[in-house]
Write a protein that holds these residues in place. Structure first.
Motif, short mmCIF file in Angstrom:
data_model
loop_
_atom_site.label_atom_id
_atom_site.label_comp_id
_atom_site.label_asym_id
_atom_site.label_seq_id
_atom_site.Cartn_x
_atom_site.Cartn_y
_atom_site.Cartn_z
N HIS A 293 48.47 49.86 33.78
CA HIS A 293 47.32 49.55 32.95
C HIS A 293 47.59 49.71 31.47
CE1 HIS A 293 44.73 50.14 36.65
NE2 HIS A 293 44.63 48.91 36.28
N PRO B 168 50.55 45.43 28.32
CA PRO B 168 49.92 44.11 28.37
C PRO B 168 50.46 43.29 29.52
CG PRO B 168 51.48 44.25 26.54
CD PRO B 168 51.39 45.62 27.16
N LYS B 169 49.66 42.39 30.00
CA LYS B 169 50.06 41.52 31.09
C LYS B 169 51.21 40.63 30.65
CE LYS B 169 48.34 38.43 34.55
NZ LYS B 169 47.29 38.18 35.44
N ASN C 122 37.90 40.52 25.97
CA ASN C 122 37.73 41.94 25.69
C ASN C 122 37.34 42.06 24.22
OD1 ASN C 122 37.94 44.66 25.14
ND2 ASN C 122 39.87 44.94 26.23
N LEU D 185 41.77 48.88 26.32
CA LEU D 185 42.13 48.01 27.43
C LEU D 185 41.04 48.02 28.49
CD1 LEU D 185 44.42 46.31 28.86
CD2 LEU D 185 45.08 48.46 29.94
N HIS D 186 40.71 46.86 29.02
CA HIS D 186 39.79 46.73 30.15
C HIS D 186 40.43 45.80 31.17
CE1 HIS D 186 36.42 48.81 28.34
NE2 HIS D 186 36.49 48.04 27.26
N GLU D 187 39.87 45.79 32.38
CA GLU D 187 40.32 44.85 33.40
C GLU D 187 39.11 44.35 34.17
OE1 GLU D 187 42.96 46.79 36.17
OE2 GLU D 187 41.37 47.99 37.04
N HIS E 92 44.01 42.02 33.46
CA HIS E 92 44.07 43.13 32.51
C HIS E 92 44.00 42.49 31.14
CE1 HIS E 92 46.08 44.34 36.19
NE2 HIS E 92 45.60 45.53 35.95
N PRO F 255 43.90 43.22 27.06
CA PRO F 255 43.98 44.12 25.90
C PRO F 255 42.84 43.85 24.91
CG PRO F 255 46.11 43.07 26.35
CD PRO F 255 45.08 42.36 27.18
N CYS G 52 35.74 46.99 36.23
CA CYS G 52 36.89 47.50 35.50
C CYS G 52 37.25 48.81 36.18
CB CYS G 52 36.55 47.74 34.03
SG CYS G 52 37.96 48.39 33.09
#
Length: 166
Positions: free
Chosen positions: A25, A28-29, A86, A91-93, A124, A126, A147
């Motif tokens: 998490h 970054p993806k 976001n 960071l959120h998902e 995910h 940012p 999330c």
């Protein structure tokens, strides 16, 4: 919890432990490499193809631990492009699943906050960035999104998806 949900969680947890290219998490993806998305049927649907999306839904992730909107109505069989922005500073998902699967995954995230995973039903995102999920809702029912970053779900960062026959 149903046997299918328990089996899905056990398989997913085992697979996550073996995946070396997934991210935690805190990272970054990775950019899309063009590799095909694994299409594995889940109780809440299956990965969709962007070219088959019939509707785009814009969702915002807020640092107040909310999604806007937090409720979605979907027609059975519909493929949605979920465009997730976001707007916060952390960071959120967004993870789609059954309420039970999300509850279990959230509990795991509290125990293992650096757990690594990257599935087609999660994004995910940012701070200040946008993510996307393309998903086909081919199962009727009441599902959810959340999330699952430690503390976010517990603070109420979740929403509902209602999938009904057309």
């Amino acid at each position: 919890m149903s046997t299918i949900d328990r089996r899905t969680l056990l398989i997913a947890t085992g697979a996550l432990a073996c995946v070396g290219s997934a991210h935690g998490h805190g990272e970054p993806k990775h950019p899309n490499t063009g590799a095909p998305v694994a299409k594995e049927q889940q109780p809440w649907g299956i990965a969709g193809e962007a070219r088959r999306a019939t509707r785009t839904v814009d969702l915002r992730m807020l640092d107040s631990m909310r999604f806007v909107p937090d409720r979605l109505a979907v027609k059975l069989g519909q493929t949605l492009r979920l465009r997730i922005r976001n707007t916060g500073a952390v960071l959120h998902e967004l993870v789609i699943g059954t309420p039970a699967a999300l509850d279990e995954h959230a509990a795991l995230m509290l125990r293992f906050p650096d757990m690594q995973h990257d599935e087609p039903w999660m994004a995910h995102v940012p701070p200040g960035k946008t993510g996307e999920i393309v998903w086909t809702f081919n199962r009727a029912g009441e599902f959810a999104f959340a999330c699952l970053i430690a503390g976010h779900y517990q603070a109420g960062m979740a929403g509902r998806i209602s999938v009904r026959a057309a």
